[in-house]
Scaffold this motif. Structure first.
Motif, PDB file in Angstrom:
ATOM      1  N   HIS A 105      46.303  51.930  46.523  1.00 41.89           N
ATOM      2  CA  HIS A 105      46.948  53.086  45.897  1.00 41.89           C
ATOM      3  C   HIS A 105      46.908  53.032  44.373  1.00 41.89           C
ATOM      4  N   LEU A 106      46.791  51.827  43.849  1.00 39.14           N
ATOM      5  CA  LEU A 106      46.843  51.585  42.399  1.00 39.14           C
ATOM      6  C   LEU A 106      48.162  52.068  41.791  1.00 39.14           C
ATOM      7  N   SER A 107      49.228  51.917  42.565  1.00 40.24           N
ATOM      8  CA  SER A 107      50.571  52.244  42.074  1.00 40.24           C
ATOM      9  C   SER A 107      51.450  51.002  42.206  1.00 40.24           C
ATOM     10  N   ASP A 108      52.548  50.995  41.470  1.00 36.87           N
ATOM     11  CA  ASP A 108      53.429  49.822  41.453  1.00 36.87           C
ATOM     12  C   ASP A 108      54.225  49.676  42.739  1.00 36.87           C
ATOM     13  N   VAL A 109      54.390  48.427  43.153  1.00 32.14           N
ATOM     14  CA  VAL A 109      55.234  48.061  44.279  1.00 32.14           C
ATOM     15  C   VAL A 109      56.205  47.012  43.753  1.00 32.14           C
ATOM     16  N   ILE A 110      57.483  47.159  44.068  1.00 33.95           N
ATOM     17  CA  ILE A 110      58.498  46.186  43.645  1.00 33.95           C
ATOM     18  C   ILE A 110      59.209  45.671  44.880  1.00 33.95           C
ATOM     19  N   ILE A 141      59.430  40.764  42.585  1.00 33.68           N
ATOM     20  CA  ILE A 141      57.993  40.571  42.431  1.00 33.68           C
ATOM     21  C   ILE A 141      57.414  41.972  42.311  1.00 33.68           C
ATOM     22  N   LYS A 142      56.718  42.229  41.213  1.00 34.49           N
ATOM     23  CA  LYS A 142      56.119  43.537  40.962  1.00 34.49           C
ATOM     24  C   LYS A 142      54.608  43.369  40.907  1.00 34.49           C
ATOM     25  N   PHE A 143      53.897  44.287  41.556  1.00 39.37           N
ATOM     26  CA  PHE A 143      52.442  44.225  41.528  1.00 39.37           C
ATOM     27  C   PHE A 143      51.874  45.632  41.699  1.00 39.37           C
ATOM     28  N   ARG A 185      43.413  43.677  39.606  1.00 35.92           N
ATOM     29  CA  ARG A 185      44.364  44.730  39.253  1.00 35.92           C
ATOM     30  C   ARG A 185      45.820  44.413  39.539  1.00 35.92           C
ATOM     31  N   ALA A 186      46.077  43.490  40.421  1.00 35.22           N
ATOM     32  CA  ALA A 186      47.429  43.324  40.960  1.00 35.22           C
ATOM     33  C   ALA A 186      48.482  43.058  39.889  1.00 35.22           C
ATOM     34  N   ASN A 187      48.144  42.261  38.891  1.00 34.36           N
ATOM     35  CA  ASN A 187      49.099  41.946  37.820  1.00 34.36           C
ATOM     36  C   ASN A 187      50.462  41.531  38.362  1.00 34.36           C
ATOM     37  N   HIS A 188      50.472  40.562  39.265  1.00 35.49           N
ATOM     38  CA  HIS A 188      51.730  40.074  39.850  1.00 35.49           C
ATOM     39  C   HIS A 188      52.665  39.568  38.757  1.00 35.49           C
ATOM     40  N   LYS A 189      53.902  40.037  38.817  1.00 41.01           N
ATOM     41  CA  LYS A 189      54.922  39.621  37.858  1.00 41.01           C
ATOM     42  C   LYS A 189      56.175  39.224  38.604  1.00 41.01           C
TER      43      LYS A 189
END
Length: 173
Positions: A62-67, A55-57, A128-132
């Motif tokens: 922070h507005l940075s990617d978390v995986i 799950i990436k968001f 902003r999250a754009n969960h993928k």
């Protein structure tokens, strides 16, 4: 002539039974994206046992990617690894007992995560999250399948083809 009718009857019963099994027996292993209040399958992704998914968001502060990486095994979800860029608000600054914390290429990695889950509860981001979900190197933007702002439960489960006719196969869309 009665012998032919007997065989025709037996073959018909066999075909009917086989069709019923294919349609109603829960043999399909999926990652179900369900409405947490009704358990309705909104979308699903066909998976295999012992597969990994991510799950990436985008972190809201922070507005940075978390995986977040998970392994599924026998309808249980095992957290596997967490990858992120900032240790500030809402993110760990070290690993827990039995876990490994390291920094590579400007990112933090926590691996050997402990514990298991029967489901993941998630509110799909609106802004902003754009969960993928990333599975087998393919990325699926969740708001395209369940809608932005939707609360979902992600569960590995076995379902019948009949039950899956109601949901959206993410992989085929």
């Amino acid at each position: 002539m009665p012998l032919k009718k007997g065989w025709l009857f037996i073959v018909s019963i066999f075909l009917l039974a086989a069709t019923a099994v294919l349609l109603f027996y829960p043999y399909r292993y999926i990652l179900a994206l369900q409405d947490p209040f009704t358990d309705e399958i909104l979308a699903y992704l066909p998976v295999n046992d012992t597969d990994h998914f991510q799950i990436k968001f985008t972190h809201s502060v922070h507005l940075s990617d978390v995986i977040e990486e998970y392994e599924i095994n026998q309808e249980t979800i095992y957290p596997y690894q967490l990858i992120y860029e900032d240790t500030a608000i809402g993110m760990p600054s070290n690993a827990g007992e039995g876990e490994t914390f390291e920094m590579k290429d400007g990112k933090y990695y926590i691996s050997n995560l402990q514990g298991s889950l029967s489901e993941i509860n998630l509110a799909v981001g609106q802004v902003r999250a754009n969960h993928k979900i990333i599975y087998q190197n393919q990325s699926y933007l969740l708001k395209d399948y369940v809608g932005a702002g939707t609360s979902i439960t992600i569960t590995p489960t076995h379902e019948s083809n009949w039950h899956l006719l109601k949901g959206v196969n993410i992989h085929e869309r």
